[in-house]
Design a protein around this motif. Structure first.
Motif, PDB file in Angstrom:
ATOM      1  N   THR A  55       0.886  -1.186   0.170  1.00 51.98           N
ATOM      2  CA  THR A  55      -0.044  -0.052   0.015  1.00 51.98           C
ATOM      3  C   THR A  55       0.783   1.277   0.075  1.00 51.98           C
ATOM      4  N   GLU A  56       1.925   1.131   0.836  1.00 48.62           N
ATOM      5  CA  GLU A  56       2.908   2.485   0.966  1.00 48.62           C
ATOM      6  C   GLU A  56       3.519   2.607  -0.480  1.00 48.62           C
ATOM      7  N   GLU A  57       3.863   1.645  -1.248  1.00 43.88           N
ATOM      8  CA  GLU A  57       4.538   1.718  -2.520  1.00 43.88           C
ATOM      9  C   GLU A  57       3.494   2.218  -3.619  1.00 43.88           C
ATOM     10  N   LEU A  58       2.458   1.602  -3.339  1.00 43.97           N
ATOM     11  CA  LEU A  58       1.575   2.035  -4.529  1.00 43.97           C
ATOM     12  C   LEU A  58       0.953   3.485  -4.426  1.00 43.97           C
ATOM     13  N   PHE A  59       0.869   3.831  -3.062  1.00 41.83           N
ATOM     14  CA  PHE A  59       0.494   5.371  -2.798  1.00 41.83           C
ATOM     15  C   PHE A  59       1.671   6.278  -3.271  1.00 41.83           C
ATOM     16  N   GLY A  60       2.838   5.776  -3.106  1.00 40.13           N
ATOM     17  CA  GLY A  60       3.930   6.398  -3.756  1.00 40.13           C
ATOM     18  C   GLY A  60       4.003   6.471  -5.106  1.00 40.13           C
ATOM     19  N   ARG A  61       3.472   5.433  -5.774  1.00 37.05           N
ATOM     20  CA  ARG A  61       3.218   5.598  -7.146  1.00 37.05           C
ATOM     21  C   ARG A  61       2.347   6.628  -7.852  1.00 37.05           C
ATOM     22  N   LEU A  62       1.404   6.531  -6.897  1.00 36.60           N
ATOM     23  CA  LEU A  62       0.035   7.362  -7.101  1.00 36.60           C
ATOM     24  C   LEU A  62       0.477   8.855  -7.105  1.00 36.60           C
ATOM     25  N   ARG A  63       1.435   9.053  -5.993  1.00 32.77           N
ATOM     26  CA  ARG A  63       1.652  10.380  -5.818  1.00 32.77           C
ATOM     27  C   ARG A  63       2.759  11.173  -6.905  1.00 32.77           C
ATOM     28  N   THR A  64       3.437  10.285  -7.451  1.00 38.84           N
ATOM     29  CA  THR A  64       4.432  10.533  -8.519  1.00 38.84           C
ATOM     30  C   THR A  64       3.638  10.824  -9.714  1.00 38.84           C
ATOM     31  N   ALA A  65       2.536  10.115  -9.993  1.00 34.52           N
ATOM     32  CA  ALA A  65       1.563  10.498 -10.933  1.00 34.52           C
ATOM     33  C   ALA A  65       0.876  11.774 -10.837  1.00 34.52           C
ATOM     34  N   LEU A  66       0.566  12.082  -9.614  1.00 33.68           N
ATOM     35  CA  LEU A  66      -0.091  13.149  -9.389  1.00 33.68           C
ATOM     36  C   LEU A  66       0.800  14.279  -9.688  1.00 33.68           C
ATOM     37  N   ASP A  67       2.134  14.248  -9.278  1.00 31.91           N
ATOM     38  CA  ASP A  67       3.104  15.198  -9.295  1.00 31.91           C
ATOM     39  C   ASP A  67       3.401  15.533 -10.574  1.00 31.91           C
ATOM     40  N   ALA A  68       3.572  14.499 -11.654  1.00 32.02           N
ATOM     41  CA  ALA A  68       3.598  14.717 -13.025  1.00 32.02           C
ATOM     42  C   ALA A  68       2.484  15.383 -13.548  1.00 32.02           C
ATOM     43  N   GLY A  69       1.303  15.197 -13.005  1.00 30.95           N
ATOM     44  CA  GLY A  69      -0.111  15.800 -13.625  1.00 30.95           C
ATOM     45  C   GLY A  69      -0.140  17.177 -13.313  1.00 30.95           C
ATOM     46  N   GLU A  70       0.241  17.515 -12.074  1.00 31.49           N
ATOM     47  CA  GLU A  70       0.154  18.741 -11.513  1.00 31.49           C
ATOM     48  C   GLU A  70       1.473  19.786 -11.926  1.00 31.49           C
ATOM     49  N   ALA A  71       2.447  19.087 -12.513  1.00 26.73           N
ATOM     50  CA  ALA A  71       3.611  20.118 -12.543  1.00 26.73           C
ATOM     51  C   ALA A  71       3.267  21.161 -13.708  1.00 26.73           C
ATOM     52  N   GLY A  72       3.900  22.079 -13.390  1.00 25.72           N
ATOM     53  CA  GLY A  72       3.677  23.274 -14.108  1.00 25.72           C
ATOM     54  C   GLY A  72       3.149  24.638 -13.814  1.00 25.72           C
TER      55      GLY A  72
ATOM     56  N   GLY B 186      -7.314  14.991 -13.353  1.00 28.11           N
ATOM     57  CA  GLY B 186      -6.927  14.243 -14.521  1.00 28.11           C
ATOM     58  C   GLY B 186      -6.047  13.154 -14.343  1.00 28.11           C
ATOM     59  N   ALA B 187      -4.691  13.487 -13.738  1.00 27.28           N
ATOM     60  CA  ALA B 187      -3.998  12.632 -13.311  1.00 27.28           C
ATOM     61  C   ALA B 187      -4.214  11.392 -12.317  1.00 27.28           C
ATOM     62  N   TYR B 188      -5.161  11.661 -11.504  1.00 22.15           N
ATOM     63  CA  TYR B 188      -5.749  10.637 -10.202  1.00 22.15           C
ATOM     64  C   TYR B 188      -6.700   9.893 -11.427  1.00 22.15           C
ATOM     65  N   LEU B 189      -7.450  10.122 -12.089  1.00 20.28           N
ATOM     66  CA  LEU B 189      -8.489   9.180 -13.002  1.00 20.28           C
ATOM     67  C   LEU B 189      -7.690   8.628 -13.905  1.00 20.28           C
ATOM     68  N   GLN B 190      -6.618   9.148 -14.636  1.00 21.70           N
ATOM     69  CA  GLN B 190      -5.740   8.290 -15.420  1.00 21.70           C
ATOM     70  C   GLN B 190      -5.119   7.116 -14.904  1.00 21.70           C
ATOM     71  N   TRP B 191      -4.499   7.387 -13.643  1.00 15.73           N
ATOM     72  CA  TRP B 191      -3.829   6.554 -12.898  1.00 15.73           C
ATOM     73  C   TRP B 191      -4.830   5.384 -12.455  1.00 15.73           C
ATOM     74  N   SER B 192      -6.041   5.628 -12.213  1.00 21.26           N
ATOM     75  CA  SER B 192      -7.050   4.734 -12.015  1.00 21.26           C
ATOM     76  C   SER B 192      -7.305   3.777 -13.019  1.00 21.26           C
ATOM     77  N   ARG B 193      -7.143   4.365 -14.309  1.00 18.50           N
ATOM     78  CA  ARG B 193      -7.266   3.592 -15.578  1.00 18.50           C
ATOM     79  C   ARG B 193      -6.248   2.702 -15.758  1.00 18.50           C
ATOM     80  N   ASP B 194      -4.891   3.262 -15.538  1.00 22.40           N
ATOM     81  CA  ASP B 194      -3.862   2.578 -16.161  1.00 22.40           C
ATOM     82  C   ASP B 194      -3.394   1.513 -15.151  1.00 22.40           C
ATOM     83  N   TYR B 195      -3.813   1.547 -13.926  1.00 22.61           N
ATOM     84  CA  TYR B 195      -3.679   0.507 -12.714  1.00 22.61           C
ATOM     85  C   TYR B 195      -4.873   0.223 -12.207  1.00 22.61           C
ATOM     86  N   PRO B 196      -5.668  -0.567 -12.738  1.00 20.07           N
ATOM     87  CA  PRO B 196      -7.116  -0.853 -12.079  1.00 20.07           C
ATOM     88  C   PRO B 196      -6.912  -1.710 -11.086  1.00 20.07           C
ATOM     89  N   GLY B 197      -6.021  -2.597 -10.879  1.00 19.24           N
ATOM     90  CA  GLY B 197      -6.022  -3.545  -9.818  1.00 19.24           C
ATOM     91  C   GLY B 197      -5.438  -2.730  -8.688  1.00 19.24           C
TER      92      GLY B 197
END
Length: 193
Positions: free
Chosen positions: A68-85, A98-109
Motif C-alpha cells: 500500500t505504501e509503495e502504491l500510494f508512492g506511485r500514485l503521488r508520482t503520477a499526481l506530481d507529474a500531472g500537476e507539474a507546471g 486528470g492525473a488521478y483518474l488516468q492512474w485509476s485507468r492505467d492501474y485498475p488492480g
C-alpha cells in the motif's frame, strides 16, 4: 452445518430457483472484502520459498501495508507529474484530477487495492494515503475555495465514484471523458473558479 433438505417434488423447480436467488442475495448484502494475494502466491510469483517471505514480512498484513505504501508512492508520482507546471489554481486542480483518474485507468488492480478494500489504517485516521486529501485541500485553498477536508472528501468521493464505475462498468454508455464528468460535478459542490 447445513441441514439436509427433503427432496423436491417434480414441478417445484421454480420455487427452488427463487430460494437460491434469495439465499445468494442474503449472502451478498454484506460488503465483501477484496482478497489480497496469499503469501504463498506472492512467494511463487517471486520464485522463492514461502519461508523467504517471512524473513522480510512477519505477516500478510505487514506485506500488504508495504504494498500500500509503495502504491500510494506511485500514485503521488503520477499526481506530481500531472500537476507539474504553471497555471491557475483551477487549471492545476483540473490537471490533478486528470492525473488521478488516468492512474485509476492505467492501474485498475492497484486502484482497487488502495480504494476498494477495508483499510484499518485509513479508517483510524492514519495511513499512507491520507496526505492526498491534504494535497487537494491545499490546492483548493490556493484557488480560494477553502482548505478544510470536507471539500477534499467531496472531491475524492466524486473521483472515486467515477474511477470505480469506469473500472467496473467500462462498456456503459458514457457520454464524456472521466475528467469532464468529474470537473462538471466538482464545480457544483464547491466555490471553484
Amino acid at each position: 452445518m447445513s441441514t439436509a433438505r427433503p427432496r423436491r417434488v417434480r414441478g417445484e423447480g421454480e420455487q427452488l430457483r427463487g430460494e437460491l436467488v434469495t439465499a445468494a442475495i442474503d449472502l451478498l448484502l454484506e460488503p465483501q472484502a477484496l482478497p489480497a494475494p496469499s503469501l504463498r502466491a506472492i512467494a511463487r510469483a517471486s520464485g522463492v520459498a514461502p519461508s523467504a517471505v517471512y524473513m522480510h514480512f512477519p505477516s500478510q498484513e505487514a506485506l500488504m501495508y508495504a504494498v500500500t505504501e509503495e502504491l500510494f508512492g506511485r500514485l503521488r508520482t503520477a499526481l506530481d507529474a500531472g500537476e507539474a507546471g504553471e497555471g491557475t489554481p483551477a487549471a492545476r486542480l483540473r490537471s490533478l484530477i486528470g492525473a488521478y483518474l488516468q492512474w485509476s485507468r492505467d492501474y485498475p488492480g492497484a486502484y482497487q487495492l488502495l480504494f476498494e478494500r477495508p483499510d484499518p489504517a485509513i479508517d483510524s485516521g492514519t495511513g499512507p494515503g491520507l496526505d492526498l486529501l491534504d494535497r487537494f485541500a491545499d490546492l483548493l485553498q490556493v484557488a480560494g475555495a477553502g482548505a478544510d477536508r470536507t471539500l477534499s472528501l467531496r472531491i475524492w468521493s466524486v473521483l472515486h465514484g467515477i474511477a470505480s464505475l469506469r473500472i467496473h462498468k467500462p462498456t456503459a454508455p458514457w457520454t464524456s471523458t472521466p475528467e469532464d464528468e468529474a470537473w462538471a460535478i466538482i464545480q457544483t459542490i464547491g466555490e471553484l473558479p
